[in-house]
Scaffold this motif. Sequence first.
Motif: not given
Length: 413
Positions: A232-245, A356-365
């Motif tokens: 996983l890259s740094v750019s994957d981090s927001p989606a990973a945070n949302v997914m784990m939550s 801040m990238g967390i707010s742009d994470t979509t359900e598809h992400d």
Amino acid sequence: MFNLNSIFMDKFQLNNGASVVYAGNAGEYSVCLSVNVGHVNEPKLGLANLFERVLLFQVKGIIPVFGGTMTAYTAVGDDLEEVLEKVAHIFTATSITEEYVELAKQAIVKQTNDAAPLTVRRAKLLYKHTAFGADLVRTTEEYLESVTSCTVEEVRAFANAYYTASNAVLVISGPKKPIAEIKQLVAQYFGEVESGIKQPKVDSNIYTGGYGRMDASDGLTRLMFGWDVKHLSVSDSPAANVMMSMFLRRLERAYADAGVCDAGVEFKIAGYYGLRTMRVTVTSRFATAKELTDIFVKALNRICDTEASVSRMEKSRNAAMVEKLDKYEKSDNKALETAWQLIGRGDMYNISNRIMGISDTTEHDVKVLARTVFRKKRPTYIVVAEPEEEAYSYQELMTMLGLEAMLKDSEKA
């Protein structure tokens, strides 16, 4: 954690090869010396631990953090020169003698023997043994035999090879001073450190996954699931945070709905050997291993196969944002985080942007990332249960997850 949009940031290198970062932060000064070495690098089992203990007998006021491939030492204070001098003692005030090495051996033996019978410790060792292969994990007896056989000369050779300027990153966080003054102070305390030879990083292709089982000794049934996430890259981090939550809360609700009200769930990124696995631990005194696994697999397949509702996404994004911001604001290890970014990834990144990238994470992400994590590599599956209790085999788990083809391919290999 470090906000790279701070008031200022300077990066430079000493003539001996030590990397230095100086950046703004309110409050007192925090200085972290991070060294590209850990127990994975040691040429003989136990040498890293021995040297670390010898060092800490003599160097005071230092907060250590030990890792598989990185070791860090942090000191804080209002006077930068005093803090730099304290950290520099790691190089200048550590004497490797028979007396200190013997004291270190005694401390390691006592701590290891005290912790060895603990179920949680044994389960984590089994997890590491299974996820990364048997050659990286040793029994308590093998470890202590190696530690107690280490000589003073071997400990010195280890320190001389790894505790050098070319293997070090020094990060200074605190109020602004002229950069010329910072360079002069750093050179004064660290400029005479031996340059040494820059050591290579550990092999990152050591994840295997698989199945392990051990008997429970405390009446609790434990399951540990793990997946390799080093890709996983740094750019994957927001989606990973949302997914784990999202996944954590779905699991907690799924166990409650199934009547397993005592189920405890821990979801984290577990660092072993300088690498990362996404690890979920489930515990219960009343549910069986099969019951816990059934509920877990259903929740896992759901997050991989269906996109979350609008309301669920909003709740998960908010929860992930609050969790990361809370950790960010409370962190007193900003210098440590920056040093480990440099050593671990070779560059720094802006944690504020990740949050801040967390707010742009979509359900598809979230669904795409879930499939990337949970269906691209073999999982690790650890069962801790009473000897007579039935549990699913690894083959059965892989079938439940729809990964039979992956299992067949690995068997052919």
